[in-house]
Write an enzyme that holds these catalytic residues in place. Structure first.
Site, PDB file in Angstrom:
ATOM      1  N   ASP A 118       0.652  -1.402  -0.122  1.00  0.00           N
ATOM      2  CA  ASP A 118      -0.066  -0.223   0.044  1.00  0.00           C
ATOM      3  C   ASP A 118       0.974   1.288  -0.089  1.00  0.00           C
ATOM      4  OD1 ASP A 118      -1.956  -1.947   0.250  1.00  0.00           O
ATOM      5  OD2 ASP A 118      -2.705  -1.122   2.188  1.00  0.00           O
TER       6      ASP A 118
ATOM      7  N   GLU B 237      -9.259  -0.359  -2.674  1.00  0.00           N
ATOM      8  CA  GLU B 237     -10.380  -1.160  -1.576  1.00  0.00           C
ATOM      9  C   GLU B 237     -10.851  -0.487  -0.404  1.00  0.00           C
ATOM     10  OE1 GLU B 237      -6.514  -3.319   0.669  1.00  0.00           O
ATOM     11  OE2 GLU B 237      -8.238  -4.133   0.698  1.00  0.00           O
TER      12      GLU B 237
END
Ligand SMILES: Nc1ncnc2c1ncn2[C@@H]1O[C@H](COP(=O)(O)OP(=O)(O)O)[C@@H](O)[C@H]1O
Ligand SMILES: O=P(O)(O)OC[C@H]1O[C@](O)(COP(=O)(O)O)[C@@H](O)[C@@H]1O
Ligand SMILES: [Mg+2]
Length: 528
Positions: free
Chosen positions: A270, A369
Site C-alpha cells: 500500500d 479497496e
C-alpha cells in the site's frame, strides 16, 4: 579488538530540551550547537533500566547550526557500557576494494526535505545508511534471525535472500535463522537455518519462504525466545503494524540491556509507510495492476456501453490506484480512500458514468479497496470486524459499487450497460518482484545489515530523497502515509482521467485536505 573501541564520543550530551512545537525532546550541544555524532565508537552511556514495564525512549534529536536537526537512531552503546569495536571485514573484501570511499562517514546525514529556499532552516535529517569503518560484532559472534509479518508483498523473498547472502558475503556471518510464520513463530513455530545455498533461487518466487501471519505479537515471549536462542541481530520485514511491533521488541530488549540489534525493513504494497520514498514491491504492484486495467479496457471497449471496474489494494492509502491510473492512461475514474465521492445527483459518479458512456461508449474505473467505505458503512450490512492484527476489515467496495451501478442504470432503462468487475488484488500481492524492485530489495537488505553490524538498533531502513537512511522506529510509526489530495500528483491523476473532483458544495476543497490528514504536514505525507 580495535584499540579505539571504547574511547568513544559522547552519546547524549549536556542537557535535554523540550520543543513544544514538535512535542519532542531534543539534545543540544550548547554552546556551539553543532551536530554531535553519536554511537559508532560510543561507549559512554550506561544501561537504562526503566522499571518493570517497557517505556518508550525519548527520540534522539540532535541540533546543529542554522536549524539543523538530526532525528538520530538508537545505538547499542547508548545502554551497554564499554562495547568493543572491530575493524569492518569489508576492508579486506576484494569485491569492494575498488570502491574509493567505501565507508560512510559517521557524520553523514540525509536531509528529509530537499526543496528549500534561501531562508529555509536546514531542517530534519536522518543518519545515512551504509558500511561503517568500525563494527560492533565479530563475524562468528553474529546470530541473526529474519521474520516476515503482515500481508504479502512482491520482493519479500528477495529481501530474505539478500540479508542471508549479504551477511555471509560481506561480513562472513553464517549463523542466520528464519523464523516461520510471522511474530508468533518466535514462540510457536520452528526455525529454519538459512544459508546462501538455501536462499539462492527464492527471489524468483512470490510470497515468503518463511511464511507470515497477522496478530500473535506477544512481546515478552518474543524477546524471551530471542534471548534463549542467543540471537543478537533481528531483521523484521513488514508493514506499519510490523514496525510498531518491532519498536516494542526493541524497547523490551533495551530494557533488558541485551546486545541485540533490532532492524526493520519496511514492507507494504500500500506504500503507507511514512518518510521513505516508496516501499519495495510497489513498482511491481503498479506494473501488475496494468494487466488488470488493460483487460478491463479491452473488455469494456469490446461491448456497447462497457464498463470495466478494477479493484486494487489500498486499505487507507490510494497510492497503487493513483499510480496504476496514471501509468495506464486508459482509466476514466480513479477512486481512493483519501478522496471522498458520492454516487447520485449532479457531480456524482452516476452522472459522470453516463456522460463518459455517451461520449466514448465505454469506460474504465479503478477503485482502491478502502475507497468509499463511509458510503458502504451507511449500509445495513455494516461489518465492524477487525483482523488478528487489529486492522479494520473492509467491505468489498468493488462488488458494492458494481451492484450500485447496475441497479442505477437498470432503473434508468434508457442506457443498458455491460459491467465487468475484475479483482486482481491478491494476484498483485503474490507475484515475484520485478527487476527494479529486486535491486531495491538488495539495497534495503544491505542497509539493514550495515546498520546492525555498526551497532545501530531500533530503526527502519529506507531511501529518503534517494539516499538510504536509518530512520528511528518512532518516526516510521507516527502515522500512515497517505495520498495528499491537495498535492500535484493527485491533480495529475484527476487531469489524466477527467473525472469530477466529487467535492460537494457542502464540503469545501481545503476542508477535505485538512480533515483527512488532521494536521498541517501535508507535504510530509506525499510520495516523493
Ligand atoms: N501496535 C502494535 N504493537 C505490536 N505489534 C503490532 C502492532 N500492530 C501490529 N502488530 C503486529 O505486527 C504484525 C503485522 O501487522 P499487520 O498490521 O497485520 O501487517 P503490516 O505489518 O503489514 O501492516 C502482526 O503480527 C501484529 O500483531
Ligand atoms: O490478506 P488480508 O489479511 O485480507 O489482507 C489484505 C490487506 O493486505 C494489504 O494488501 C496490505 O496490508 P499490510 O501492508 O497491512 O499487510 C492491504 O491492502 C489489504 O487490505
Ligand atoms: Mg499495514
Amino acid at each position: 579488538m580495535d584499540s579505539t573501541s571504547s574511547s568513544a564520543s559522547l552519546i547524549i550530551p549536556s542537557f535535554r530540551c523540550f520543543d513544544a512545537t514538535n512535542h519532542r525532546r531534543y539534545y543540544s550541544t550548547l554552546p556551539s550547537c553543532s551536530p554531535t555524532p553519536q554511537g559508532a565508537g560510543g561507549g559512554s552511556a550506561s544501561i537504562h533500566v526503566m522499571g518493570n514495564s517497557t517505556t518508550i525512549a525519548d527520540p534522539k534529536i540532535i541540533t546543529g547550526d542554522c536549524g539543523y536537526l538530526l532525528d538520530d537512531v538508537p545505538h547499542l552503546s547508548d545502554y551497554i557500557q564499554d562495547l568493543p569495536t572491530y575493524s569492518n571485514p569489508l576492508q579486506d573484501n576484494p569485491a569492494y576494494s575498488v570502491v574509493k570511499q567505501y565507508f560512510v562517514d559517521v557524520d553523514d546525514t540525509v536531509a528529509e526535505k530537499i526543496v528549500v529556499s534561501k531562508e529555509s532552516p536546514r531542517g530534519n535529517h536522518f543518519r545515512r545508511a551504509g558500511p561503517r569503518q568500525k563494527v560492533y560484532f565479530e563475524s562468528d559472534e553474529v546470530h541473526a534471525c529474519i521474520v516476515t509479518c503482515g500481508g504479502l508483498c512482491p520482493g519479500l523473498n528477495t529481501v530474505i535472500r539478500e540479508i542471508v547472502c549479504g551477511l555471509y558475503h560481506m561480513y562472513g556471518v553464517t549463523g542466520v535463522l528464519g523464523i516461520e510464520g510471522g511474530y508468533k513463530g518466535f514462540y510457536a513455530r520452528n526455525t529454519i537455518p538459512l544459508t546462501p545455498k538455501v536462499v539462492n533461487d527464492i527471489h524468483k518466487r512470490g510470497g515468503t519462504i518463511l511464511g507470515t501471519s497477522r496478530g500473535g505479537h506477544d512481546t515478552s515471549k518474543i524477546v524471551d525466545s530471542i534471548q534463549d536462542r542467543g540471537i543478537n541481530q533481528v531483521y523484521i520485514i513488514g508493514g506499519d503494524g510490523t514496525q510498531k511491533g518491532a519498536s516494542v521488541i526493541f524497547e523490551e530488549i533495551r530494557r533488558r540491556g541485551l546486545k541485540v540489534a533490532v532492524v526493520g525493513i519496511p514492507k507494504t504494497i500500500d506504500n503507507d509507510i511514512l518518510v521513505i520514498d516508496k516501499s519495495f514491491g510497489f513498482d511491481t504492484a503498479v506494473e501488475e495492476a496494468q494487466r488488470a486495467i488493460s483487460a478491463a479496457h479491452v473488455e469494456s471497449e469490446s461491448i456497447e456501453n462497457g464498463i470495466g471496474l478494477v479493484k486494487l489494494m489500498g486499505r487507507h492509502s490510494g497510492f497503487i490506484a493513483m499510480y496504476a491510473t496514471l501509468a495506464s492512461r486508459d482509466v476514466d475514474c480513479c477512486l481512493i480512500p483519501e478522496s471522498p465521492f458520492y454516487l447520485e445527483g449532479p457531480g456524482g459518479l452516476f452522472e459522470y458514468i453516463e456522460k463518459r458512456l455517451n461520449e466514448n461508449g465505454h469506460m474504465v474505473i479503478v477503485v482502491a479497496e478502502g475507497a468509499g467505505q463511509e458510503l458502504l458503512s451507511g449500509n445495513t450490512c455494516t461489518m465492524d470486524n477487525i483482523d488478528a492484527s487489529g486492522n479494520k476489515q473492509l467491505q468489498d467496495v468493488g462488488f458494492w459499487i458494481s451492484q450500485k451501478i447496475k441497479d442505477h442504470f437498470s432503473k434508468k432503462q434508457k442506457l443498458t450497460i455491460n459491467l465487468k468487475y475484475i479483482d486482481p488484488t491478491y494476484m498483485i500481492c503474490a507475484v515475484p518482484s520485478n527487476a527494479s524492485d529486486n535491486v531495491y530489495c538488495t539495497l534495503l537488505a544491505h542497509s539493514a545489515i550495515h546498520g546492525a553490524m555498526a551497532g545501530y538498533t531500533g530503526f527502519t531502513v529506507g531511501p529518503v530523497n534517494g539516499k538510504h537512511s536509518c530512520i528511528p522506529f518512532q518516526r516510521i510509526t507516527e502515522r500512515q502515509n497517505k495520498v495528499v489530495i491537495t498535492d500535484r500528483m493527485w491533480a495529475r491523476c484527476l487531469s489524466s482521467t477527467n473525472q469530477p473532483s466529487f467535492f460537494s458544495p457542502k464540503q469545501p476543497f481545503e476542508k477535505i485536505g485538512d480533515e483527512k490528514h488532521g494536521d498541517n504536514h501535508v507535504e510530509d505525507l506525499a510520495i516523493k
